[in-house]
Write an enzyme that holds these catalytic residues in place. Sequence first.
Site, short mmCIF file in Angstrom:
data_model
loop_
_atom_site.label_atom_id
_atom_site.label_comp_id
_atom_site.label_asym_id
_atom_site.label_seq_id
_atom_site.Cartn_x
_atom_site.Cartn_y
_atom_site.Cartn_z
N CYS A 137 -65.24 52.17 80.21
CA CYS A 137 -66.23 53.05 81.17
C CYS A 137 -67.49 52.61 81.18
CB CYS A 137 -65.77 54.40 81.21
SG CYS A 137 -66.73 55.42 82.45
N CYS A 140 -69.89 55.96 81.28
CA CYS A 140 -69.52 56.72 80.27
C CYS A 140 -70.37 56.48 79.22
CB CYS A 140 -68.05 56.92 79.75
SG CYS A 140 -66.97 57.22 81.29
N ASP A 141 -70.30 55.41 78.69
CA ASP A 141 -70.71 54.54 77.24
C ASP A 141 -71.92 53.94 77.53
OD1 ASP A 141 -68.70 55.87 76.40
OD2 ASP A 141 -67.22 53.96 76.45
#
Length: 312
Positions: A137, A140-141
């Site tokens: 993701c 997300c990261d």
Amino acid sequence: MIKEHYELVILGGGPAGLSAGLYAARARLDHVVIEKGAPGGQVLNTDWVDNYPGYPEGLSGFELADNMLKHAQRFEVNIQHGEVERVDLSNPDSKILHMGDGSTVRCDTLILCTGARPNTLNVPGENEFRGKGVSYCGTCDAPFYRNVPVVVVGGGDTAVEEACYLTRFASKVSIIHRRDELRATKIIQEHAYANDKIEFVWNSQVSSIEGDNGVKEIKLLDNDGNTSTLEAEGIFVLIGITPNNSCLPLELLNADQWGFIPVDSECRTAIPGVMAAGDIISKNVRQVVNAAGEGAVAMLAAEAYLNRLKEK
């Protein structure tokens, strides 16, 4: 122990299911959350979560899942371990879950929170460095990879869009694609081609992921059998996700071509009394925060459905 009948069954104990269970317990509904593994879902496999509201310092995925579980337990959410082999929704007045142990569970209303799982490369190093440089993701990261080179694997809309997003943080983004052209929508491709921080490696696949305490190198194999190495501190595997839908009647639920369940703004499916929330639903954004929100919305819709049944 799982009973034979409930007002509400919540199938799946990830963020969506736990959120739905919390709302169900507070509404004093006769409910159960059925989870075949550990409560928490995919977030348990996330090394660090830095974008969930209320945790300004961030926390590990395990901690977030554990906090969700503790919150549910404080309100005595009924969480039971069990595996559902088949969900029978052929009779609109009776939702039946056929369990792995041969028993059946009936319910007046049902919330599907079975989730989805990212497709993996199945190469050496992928599992070893998951959460330590291997991610599924970008949204997300990405902030964890400031000013370092990263790799994106994939050529569809999600992969190319996420690669463009990653250029806000990474020093360089290499898109690895097994073909000689992208599958992404043309306008998304144009954005990627115009971005001078993105480079493309065509006709190649990842053969292994290597490093010490984290990812350092990506080994590649091209279609002619030649090998090469890319230096990278992160690899984003964006080759699609697979819905956990093997027990669901997909045709009755009007599942889309990928097997995800469409819902309306209240998380209601095509079948009265059946809601869905989290990564199993057909949508563009799959984050912990919106899964939890959808769980709440789905439970409120389920409660409204139960109230209408009682009025009849």
